[in-house]
Every structure is written in C-alpha cells, then in structure tokens.
Design an enzyme around this catalytic site. Structure first.
Site, PDB file in Angstrom:
ATOM      1  CE1 TYR A 123       4.159   9.256   7.481  1.00 29.01           C
ATOM      2  CE2 TYR A 123       5.456   8.158   9.173  1.00 29.01           C
ATOM      3  CZ  TYR A 123       4.621   8.096   8.083  1.00 29.01           C
ATOM      4  OH  TYR A 123       4.223   6.869   7.601  1.00 29.01           O
TER       5      TYR A 123
ATOM      6  CG  ASN B 177      -3.490   3.605   2.885  1.00 30.79           C
ATOM      7  OD1 ASN B 177      -2.493   3.066   3.381  1.00 30.79           O
ATOM      8  ND2 ASN B 177      -3.460   4.159   1.676  1.00 30.79           N
TER       9      ASN B 177
ATOM     10  CG  ASP C  33      -7.945  16.940   0.283  1.00 31.11           C
ATOM     11  OD1 ASP C  33      -7.432  16.333   1.247  1.00 31.11           O
ATOM     12  OD2 ASP C  33      -7.620  18.095  -0.032  1.00 31.11           O
ATOM     13  CB  VAL C  34      -8.662  12.312   4.069  1.00 30.45           C
ATOM     14  CG1 VAL C  34      -8.931  11.019   3.319  1.00 30.45           C
ATOM     15  CG2 VAL C  34      -7.164  12.570   4.195  1.00 30.45           C
TER      16      VAL C  34
ATOM     17  CB  SER D 237       4.177   4.859  10.908  1.00 32.09           C
ATOM     18  OG  SER D 237       5.572   4.874  11.134  1.00 32.09           O
TER      19      SER D 237
ATOM     20  N   GLY E  67      -6.860   6.790  -0.178  1.00 34.93           N
ATOM     21  CA  GLY E  67      -5.496   6.810  -0.737  1.00 34.93           C
ATOM     22  C   GLY E  67      -5.130   5.486  -1.365  1.00 34.93           C
TER      23      GLY E  67
ATOM     24  CB  SER F 114      -4.389   6.521  -6.631  1.00 38.41           C
ATOM     25  OG  SER F 114      -3.517   7.225  -5.767  1.00 38.41           O
TER      26      SER F 114
HETATM   27  N1  LIG Z   1       5.656   3.186   2.803  1.00 36.84           N
HETATM   28  C1  LIG Z   1       6.055   3.006   4.067  1.00 36.84           C
HETATM   29  O1  LIG Z   1       7.220   2.644   4.327  1.00 36.84           O
HETATM   30  C2  LIG Z   1       5.074   3.217   5.213  1.00 36.84           C
HETATM   31  C3  LIG Z   1       5.468   2.794   6.493  1.00 36.84           C
HETATM   32  C4  LIG Z   1       4.582   2.973   7.563  1.00 36.84           C
HETATM   33  C5  LIG Z   1       3.353   3.570   7.331  1.00 36.84           C
HETATM   34  N2  LIG Z   1       2.996   3.983   6.081  1.00 36.84           N
HETATM   35  C6  LIG Z   1       1.684   4.610   5.896  1.00 36.84           C
HETATM   36  O2  LIG Z   1       0.962   3.884   4.924  1.00 36.84           O
HETATM   37  C7  LIG Z   1       0.055   4.769   4.245  1.00 36.84           C
HETATM   38  C8  LIG Z   1       0.229   4.606   2.737  1.00 36.84           C
HETATM   39  O3  LIG Z   1       1.555   4.960   2.399  1.00 36.84           O
HETATM   40  P1  LIG Z   1       2.224   4.631   0.990  1.00 36.84           P
HETATM   41  O4  LIG Z   1       3.643   4.382   1.262  1.00 36.84           O
HETATM   42  O5  LIG Z   1       1.418   3.643   0.231  1.00 36.84           O
HETATM   43  O6  LIG Z   1       2.123   6.078   0.304  1.00 36.84           O
HETATM   44  P2  LIG Z   1       1.963   6.533  -1.225  1.00 36.84           P
HETATM   45  O7  LIG Z   1       2.439   5.481  -2.157  1.00 36.84           O
HETATM   46  O8  LIG Z   1       2.574   7.884  -1.295  1.00 36.84           O
HETATM   47  O9  LIG Z   1       0.368   6.660  -1.388  1.00 36.84           O
HETATM   48  C9  LIG Z   1      -0.330   7.608  -0.636  1.00 36.84           C
HETATM   49  C10 LIG Z   1      -1.789   7.588  -1.054  1.00 36.84           C
HETATM   50  O10 LIG Z   1      -2.477   8.569  -0.276  1.00 36.84           O
HETATM   51  C11 LIG Z   1      -3.204   9.443  -1.146  1.00 36.84           C
HETATM   52  N3  LIG Z   1      -3.312  10.762  -0.505  1.00 36.84           N
HETATM   53  C12 LIG Z   1      -2.329  11.635  -0.167  1.00 36.84           C
HETATM   54  N4  LIG Z   1      -2.865  12.723   0.423  1.00 36.84           N
HETATM   55  C13 LIG Z   1      -4.206  12.523   0.470  1.00 36.84           C
HETATM   56  C14 LIG Z   1      -5.303  13.270   0.944  1.00 36.84           C
HETATM   57  N5  LIG Z   1      -5.144  14.490   1.515  1.00 36.84           N
HETATM   58  N6  LIG Z   1      -6.554  12.754   0.811  1.00 36.84           N
HETATM   59  C15 LIG Z   1      -6.739  11.550   0.238  1.00 36.84           C
HETATM   60  N7  LIG Z   1      -5.757  10.786  -0.260  1.00 36.84           N
HETATM   61  C16 LIG Z   1      -4.501  11.281  -0.147  1.00 36.84           C
HETATM   62  C17 LIG Z   1      -2.428   9.449  -2.440  1.00 36.84           C
HETATM   63  O11 LIG Z   1      -3.286   9.833  -3.529  1.00 36.84           O
HETATM   64  P3  LIG Z   1      -2.705  10.439  -4.924  1.00 36.84           P
HETATM   65  O12 LIG Z   1      -1.431   9.700  -5.219  1.00 36.84           O
HETATM   66  O13 LIG Z   1      -3.803  10.150  -5.914  1.00 36.84           O
HETATM   67  O14 LIG Z   1      -2.495  11.896  -4.701  1.00 36.84           O
HETATM   68  C18 LIG Z   1      -2.011   7.972  -2.518  1.00 36.84           C
HETATM   69  O15 LIG Z   1      -3.057   7.184  -3.029  1.00 36.84           O
HETATM   70  C19 LIG Z   1       0.352   6.166   4.769  1.00 36.84           C
HETATM   71  O16 LIG Z   1      -0.585   6.514   5.762  1.00 36.84           O
HETATM   72  C20 LIG Z   1       1.737   6.026   5.369  1.00 36.84           C
HETATM   73  O17 LIG Z   1       1.975   6.958   6.397  1.00 36.84           O
HETATM   74  C21 LIG Z   1       3.836   3.812   5.017  1.00 36.84           C
END
Ligand SMILES: NC(=O)c1ccc[n+]([C@@H]2O[C@H](COP(=O)([O-])OP(=O)(O)OC[C@H]3O[C@@H](n4cnc5c(N)ncnc54)[C@H](OP(=O)(O)O)[C@@H]3O)[C@@H](O)[C@H]2O)c1
Length: 248
Positions: A152, A87, A60-61, A139, A9, A11
């Site tokens: 979640y 991630n 796709d994980v 998280s 993930g 991108s």
């Molecule tokens: N943002 C926050 O506040 C926050 C806080 C705590 C934890 N987190 C965790 O941090 C991680 C990253 O979050 P983010 O905020 O950076 O999210 P994001 O901007 O929505 O990015 C998510 C990434 O995961 C990829 N993805 C989604 N479903 C997938 C699948 N089935 N297989 C492979 N790749 C997949 C997406 O790919 P595409 O876009 O190419 O589809 C994208 O690259 C997540 O695990 C999230 O739970 C985030």
C-alpha cells in the site's frame, strides 16, 4: 455545455461521496463499481433523486481493455471529460514475510497501473477543455511508510510521484493535476482489512490535532476547492485533508 466527471471506485466510501458532490454541483458524473453493483446503483439513485445526472459503469482500473472501453463510452456519449478523480484503491495489510506476490501485485497494480491507464485513456477527452482537472487520491503512507503495509505504501508513493510528473506534463494541455491525501476515514476498506474496532477509531481521534477522523464528505469538499475556477493556478500539490495528522 454541461461538464463531465468520472470518479473511479465510486460505489462506496470516499469515491461515493465525491461522485455525489460533483453531481450536486452540476457535473454529469460517471460512477464506477468493480464488485458492488447494487451499491453503485444506490449511488445513482441518490444522485437522480436530487435531480443530478449520473451513469453507472463497471470498471476494473487494472484492465487496459476495460479502461479503454469506459473512456470510449464517455467519448461517444459526451465527447469530453472535465474532471477525472482517480480514487480506486485496495489494501492488503500484510508484511513482506506474509504477503504473496499476487497480494503485492493486486495492491500496487490497482494504484499505479490504475492511475496510468485511466490518465492515458482519459487524456484525449480532457485535452484543452476549460479548466480540466486530474485528481489523484493518495495517502500520507506514501511519504511515511508503515513497515506492516509495504504494498500500500509503495503503491501510494508511486501515485504521489505520478501526480508530480503529470502536473509537469499535462499543463501544456490546460489540465491541472493535484493529489488529495485523506486522513483515516471510516470506510469499508477498514472493515475489509479487519481493523475496525471502536477502540482503534477512538485512538485515531485522540491522536488527531483536530480531535476527529476525516469523513468522506471532507474529501469530497476538497475536490470542489481544487476544481473551482478561482483555483486555476493550483497545480502539482499533495493536499492532506486530515486535520494535520500527516505532520505527526
Ligand atoms: N479510508 C481511508 O482511511 C483512506 C485513507 C487514505 C487514503 N485512502 C484512499 O482513498 C481511496 C478510497 O478508499 P475508501 O476508503 O473509500 O475505500 P473503499 O470504501 O474500500 O472503496 C474502494 C472503491 O474502489 C473500488 N475498487 C477497488 N478495486 C478496484 C479496481 N481494481 N478497479 C476499479 N475500482 C476498484 C471499489 O469498488 P467495489 O466496491 O465495487 O468493488 C470501491 O468503490 C483509496 O485509493 C484509498 O487508498 C483511504
């Protein structure tokens, strides 16, 4: 021999920053996308422009076939994996009354099955490397559930338990396992769930002990701290990079 990393993930968002940081620090880095190929290509261009080496793959994980194929590709191309950052994640913020079973499965499978599959198929490439690291992005909601986001929270709770189990098991292969818990980080994930108002971000900043929210770069830097040769005894920890807000 150069070291090899894969960030699921990557991108966009947190994964993107981690991939760029690893490549800047000399790792041949596999960047993965699911729906956003152009964004993945932009990450590759950014890394290449700075003189790094990165390879874009669709992943796709949740799909065993797809996960297997990606790790077979790494095996053929480099025969090793030194850092795996698990991630990828999604959120569908619906209560138990509103969420469908499919919503539940999509979120939980991405988190829990994704970690299982990537670790299972990445493991043969990581075994007995010098200072190999599995890093799981979690998280604080996995420890302090929010009633409005059950899938979640449960998915993340599962990945925290998975981190601890892997830290106990993978040590025999010289692999360290740690989790990073980002604080609220302004990414596309928030836009996708329709929670992205200026007011909301100001409230997050105000409530944070250090007065701001996390950046993707904060999270990326913490990965470097974990994988550093000087951290070779760091194993089995859940490290929050959130200014201390998980304590509130
Ligand atoms: N943002 C926050 O506040 C926050 C806080 C705590 C934890 N987190 C965790 O941090 C991680 C990253 O979050 P983010 O905020 O950076 O999210 P994001 O901007 O929505 O990015 C998510 C990434 O995961 C990829 N993805 C989604 N479903 C997938 C699948 N089935 N297989 C492979 N790749 C997949 C997406 O790919 P595409 O876009 O190419 O589809 C994208 O690259 C997540 O695990 C999230 O739970 C985030």
């Amino acid at each position: 021999m150069k070291k090899v990393a894969l960030v699921t993930g990557s991108s966009q968002g947190i994964g993107r920053a981690i991939a760029i940081n690893l490549a800047e620090n000399g790792y041949i880095t596999y960047v993965t996308y699911l729906k956003n190929k152009p964004k993945g290509e932009r990450v590759i261009n950014e890394i290449t422009k700075k003189g790094g080496k990165a390879i874009l793959v669709k992943l796709d994980v949740k799909s065993e076939e797809n996960v297997k194929r990606v790790f077979e590709k790494i095996k053929t191309e480099y025969g090793q994996l030194n850092v795996l950052v698990s991630n990828a994640g999604i959120d569908i913020p619906k209560t138990i009354e509103i969420a469908s079973f499919k919503d539940w499965q999509d979120v939980v499978n991405t988190k829990i099955n994704g970690n299982f599959l990537c670790t299972k198929y990445g493991l043969p490439l990581m075994k007995n490397q010098d200072n190999a690291n599995l890093i799981i992005i979690v998280s604080s909601l996995g420890e302090k559930p929010d009633p409005d986001y059950p899938a979640y929270c449960i998915g993340t709770a599962g990945t925290i338990a998975f981190t601890k189990a892997m830290a106990l098991y993978l040590g025999k292969y010289n692999i360290r396992t740690n989790a990073i818990g980002p604080g609220t980080t302004k990414t596309q994930m928030w836009v996708d769930i329709g929670e992205n108002s200026d007011e909301m971000w100001k409230t997050f900043e105000k409530n944070n002990p250090l007065g701001r929210v996390s950046t993707p770069e904060d999270i990326a830097n913490s990965i470097l701290m974990i994988i550093n040769d000087k951290s070779r005894f760091l194993n089995g920890n859940i490290i929050y990079i959130d200014g201390g807000s998980h304590l509130k």
